[in-house]
Design a protein around this motif. Structure first.
Motif, short mmCIF file in Angstrom:
data_model
loop_
_atom_site.label_atom_id
_atom_site.label_comp_id
_atom_site.label_asym_id
_atom_site.label_seq_id
_atom_site.Cartn_x
_atom_site.Cartn_y
_atom_site.Cartn_z
N GLU A 66 0.83 -1.20 0.00
CA GLU A 66 0.00 0.00 0.00
C GLU A 66 0.87 1.25 0.00
O GLU A 66 1.90 1.29 0.67
N ASN A 67 0.43 2.28 -0.72
CA ASN A 67 1.17 3.54 -0.74
C ASN A 67 0.82 4.40 0.47
O ASN A 67 -0.31 4.39 0.94
N ALA A 68 1.83 5.12 0.95
CA ALA A 68 1.65 6.00 2.11
C ALA A 68 2.62 7.17 1.95
O ALA A 68 3.31 7.27 0.94
N TYR A 69 2.64 8.05 2.96
CA TYR A 69 3.61 9.16 2.90
C TYR A 69 4.16 9.48 4.28
O TYR A 69 3.41 9.80 5.21
N PHE A 70 5.48 9.43 4.39
CA PHE A 70 6.18 9.72 5.64
C PHE A 70 6.92 11.05 5.52
O PHE A 70 7.24 11.49 4.43
N GLU B 30 -1.12 9.82 11.38
CA GLU B 30 -0.70 9.95 12.77
C GLU B 30 0.40 10.99 12.90
O GLU B 30 0.99 11.41 11.91
N PHE B 31 0.63 11.43 14.12
CA PHE B 31 1.70 12.39 14.35
C PHE B 31 3.04 11.70 14.15
O PHE B 31 3.24 10.57 14.59
N ALA B 32 3.96 12.39 13.48
CA ALA B 32 5.31 11.85 13.34
C ALA B 32 6.17 12.42 14.46
O ALA B 32 5.74 13.31 15.20
N VAL B 33 7.36 11.91 14.57
CA VAL B 33 8.21 12.25 15.70
C VAL B 33 8.66 13.71 15.66
O VAL B 33 8.82 14.35 16.70
N VAL B 34 8.88 14.26 14.45
CA VAL B 34 9.31 15.65 14.37
C VAL B 34 8.08 16.55 14.54
O VAL B 34 7.09 16.40 13.82
N MET B 38 3.51 14.84 10.03
CA MET B 38 2.56 13.72 10.15
C MET B 38 2.91 12.60 9.18
O MET B 38 3.56 12.81 8.18
N VAL B 39 2.45 11.40 9.52
CA VAL B 39 2.56 10.25 8.63
C VAL B 39 1.18 10.04 8.01
O VAL B 39 0.21 9.82 8.74
N ILE B 40 1.08 10.12 6.70
CA ILE B 40 -0.19 9.84 6.05
C ILE B 40 -0.23 8.35 5.77
O ILE B 40 0.54 7.82 4.98
N LYS B 41 -1.09 7.65 6.50
CA LYS B 41 -1.15 6.19 6.41
C LYS B 41 -1.87 5.77 5.12
O LYS B 41 -2.53 6.59 4.47
N LYS B 150 -2.40 20.63 13.56
CA LYS B 150 -3.68 19.93 13.45
C LYS B 150 -3.56 18.98 12.28
O LYS B 150 -3.29 19.41 11.16
N LEU B 151 -3.77 17.71 12.53
CA LEU B 151 -3.61 16.69 11.49
C LEU B 151 -4.33 17.12 10.21
O LEU B 151 -5.50 17.50 10.26
N PHE B 152 -3.65 17.06 9.10
CA PHE B 152 -4.15 17.45 7.78
C PHE B 152 -4.37 18.96 7.63
O PHE B 152 -4.18 19.51 6.56
#
Lengths: 479, 479
Positions: A66-70, B30-34, B38-41, B150-152
């Motif tokens: 699955e594609n995602a974005y980090f 979800e929130f990323a460490v920095v 954010m990480v877009i799942k 705020k996420l997104f």
């Protein structure tokens, strides 16, 4: 069009200048103002989109990826968690200005995303039910290269995809690692018509932090290898460093197995170098956006009739996304050169004499081969020629690649082969010190241990260092 | 599944906490460490891919826009070329560490790409024959926000598309600028079922460096506006600053006209906030990857039969990308909650009693409405319900938006309306000082001057400052 003077350098004489001119003058890409960066123009980007579509189809449903974005930013401490990885990437990392994170730690711009992704993975993975976890991202990557920039091949920013999967067992992990490298081979050969050798990297050349790395290697006309894609079996090293573990079917805690794999916009450069010629770009039909250009041959008396017919034919060829160049500012000859430079796979010439016979002339960009076709058969003829052209480009490149492979039984033969720009196949000791020695003396590096050959019995001694030979391997200079 | 406790906060009571929980627990992001990233799942990214596909189709062929890719890094001097632009973006720019460009100038990470793109444009555009030039890029953007993440909706890195076109005439430029904002409205309403108001921004709120800006504005359940897309008529300002000119049909040198326009991953946040409820995510069927979940109701005696039939039905529904949850670890009730939380648009319950009657129960995620369907009609029924659900989500949101619009005839009414979380429509003076005053006193900002209303005659005085009213306008608080 007016300013375009064609390609001045010759592929045989100065491949580096020739390559840059082809890339620039065919409007694929150009240098951007910041050293080491490039602008991928629509024509070049369209090829990248084709690669994306092709590869997404291969990995999404068939492999369950699955594609995602980090995030683009990675904390410095993450880099340090996996020692080999840190050592491998540190020299090339671009850091953000410290004032942005006054109280926090330095932030890197991703040179690859293992560390930032695996931090998330460590939170997501709890049980064997969460495995396999298979993700991919298409993104930009930054490596602060100090070597000379080469369009598509070496730049401080490039585009790529990176797949990162986690498995319950070593076996599954290895199976997918191999599936992906096979899938890369198929993409590169089928879509871009670039033949490649597939194999395992040596310890020296493997990815920083991997257990082992597979790669596909293309060989450019100057005999230098271009690594086109890599698939790394990461073993359990990153899992250990990033605290990824899972509760197994046995209700005990286990370390999972991981792989990562990538291809980049560098592929476009490999494609340009492999197929193009002194007249300009040659594009495999499958990636050409405009597959056909129609050039009416206009004379005063017959102009109207020829134009009318050309427009009719143009309409029937919509599926090839054709260009109709009916401008009168330039001569047909000038236009021929221009569209050759631009790499349009097929030229259709429509003149008054052809039309008298109800025919058109179809010319292939690569071989300049002419086919006379009845007007009503144009579409069918084109379909056949485009298919043939795609196959021929691959076949020719494949023959060229194999014609370059030579065996070396001693250092002298090896040295001569490097000078002759060959790909050298030999029985080899598989020792790092020998590899470093070869690199220093000849400039050649190991490319890969051909897939499947690992299990073959290898006789005799390494012709380079005299120690017992252990593997079959390819060496050559490289990009 | 096990850890998931559902949504604890209530949408009515604490929309901010509720929103964050829905985003996180439905696995969109979800929130990323920095901080600020954010990480877009995969589930969230799949929605972005739908937006990409939808929009590419609207701009590539119909508008003649081509995709390309420009560098992430922009030299400091480029920012300074257009004064308003520089002033607007400088506070948010993330800079690279100076050591990377010891002898050169500071490098910014793109907060938007006008400057780096127009530098290229100035080299590409020579004659009117080179126009219109229409390009777009899908990329990541960095703005070093200091406000709470705020996420997104607000983050230091996000994904977007930015279109940048150049025209020979003002008329063409304005025409496309409007076409794009209309196209954004269509995308957001048709795909994401978010109703929007469309209009022109005030001088205060327009894009830094633009002649004027159009926007689409959505209104969240808390009455705050969410700017969902903007299309800027840049006039000739950037052309002047970046030395873009062309030789016109009159053989004289002219400045071209430009526009730029963008939408971002913020749209996903708007969609979540508009449709979701206290049970979790509600996804418009058009963007849901898995449109259906099948839950067999398992009892000891009838288990085998029900499972068999469920698998058969599952196979006939492939085109909806269904999930079949036949695990026995959790109760049907638990599963119902879980898939409601996850926002699967349709649940199909298959129990032994239903099967006796050759029926299944179909439940809509948004209304919980149940439909009994004959097994053989399941596919048709689903198609209808999904279509209806998409329409209803939009209709309901649209009614809610319009129910929030109130007119204000004096400051007191305005103030009350802001407190009541309304969208305020009024005759207004269109003066910056008045707008700043309103913002300071009430926290509300101007959203847009409704499209088409510019030409309407506006009577009386501005109820806020008393000067003659000049335009109709919407005000509200905003994200």
């Amino acid at each position: 069009m007016k300013d375009n003077k064609g390609i001045i350098a010759k592929k045989e004489e100065n491949i580096s200048d020739w390559y840059e001119q082809v890339c620039l003058k065919s409007n694929l890409v150009e240098f951007a103002v910041v050293k080491g960066t490039m602008v991928i123009k629509p024509k070049g980007y369209a090829i990248w989109e084709k690669i994306q579509d092709y590869f997404n189809e291969k990995i999404n449903k068939p492999l369950g990826v699955e594609n995602a974005y980090f995030p683009l930013f990675i904390p410095e401490s993450f880099f340090k968690k996996e020692a080999e990885h840190a050592e491998g990437f540190s020299p090339e990392v671009a850091w953000l200005d410290k004032s942005l994170t006054k109280e926090g730690e330095r932030l890197a711009i991703r040179p690859t995303s293992e560390t930032i992704m695996y931090d998330s993975y460590s939170k997501w993975i709890r049980s064997y039910r969460d495995l396999p976890l298979k993700m991919n991202q298409w993104c930009n990557i930054v490596r602060w290269e100090t070597n000379t920039t080469k369009l598509f091949l070496r730049s401080r920013e490039f585009l790529w995809q990176e797949g990162h999967c986690v498995y319950e067992t070593e076996k599954e992990c290895e199976k997918d690692t191999l599936k992906v490298i096979e899938s890369y081979k198929k993409l590169v050969e089928d879509l871009l018509a670039i033949p490649v050798l597939i194999g395992r990297k040596t310890e020296k050349e493997k990815f920083a932090g991997a257990k082992h790395t597979y790669s596909i290697e293309a060989f450019m006309p100057d005999g230098k290898a271009l690594q086109c894609g890599t698939s790394h079996n990461l073993g359990q090293g990153f899992a250990k460093s990033f605290g990824i573990s899972f509760l197994g079917r046995d209700e005990k805690k286990h370390l999972p197995w991981q792989n990562s794999w990538g291809i980049s916009t560098r592929l476009i450069g490999g494609m340009v170098m492999t197929h193009s010629d002194d007249k300009g770009l040659v594009l495999p039909p499958k990636v050409a956006k405009n597959k056909v250009v129609i050039i009416p041959i206009l004379f005063e008396n017959t102009k109207e009739k020829v134009l009318k017919k050309s427009k009719e034919i143009f309409k029937t060829l919509k599926s090839f996304n054709p260009i109709l160049d009916d401008s009168e500012e330039y001569s047909p000859g000038y236009k021929f050169s221009e569209y050759e430079l631009q790499g349009i796979p097929i030229r259709i010439e429509i003149g008054p004499k052809d039309l008298e016979k109800n025919e058109v002339v179809i010319v292939r960009r690569d071989t300049k081969e002419k086919t006379i076709s009845k007007v009503k058969n144009t579409k069918n003829t084109l379909t056949k020629i485009l298919k043939k052209m795609q196959e021929d480009l691959f076949k020719r490149a494949k023959e060229e690649m194999y014609s370059k492979i030579v065996e070396a039984k001693n250092f002298k033969e090896f040295e001569k082969a490097v000078k002759d720009k060959k790909i050298i196949y030999l029985n080899w000791c598989n020792e790092k010190s020998c590899e470093e020695d070869i690199k220093e003396k000849t400039g050649a590096s190991s490319r890969c241990i051909p897939l499947g050959s690992e299990k073959q019995k290898v006789d005799g001694n390494c012709p380079m260092c005299g120690k017992p030979a252990k593997v079959k391997i390819y060496f050559s200079k490289s990009y």
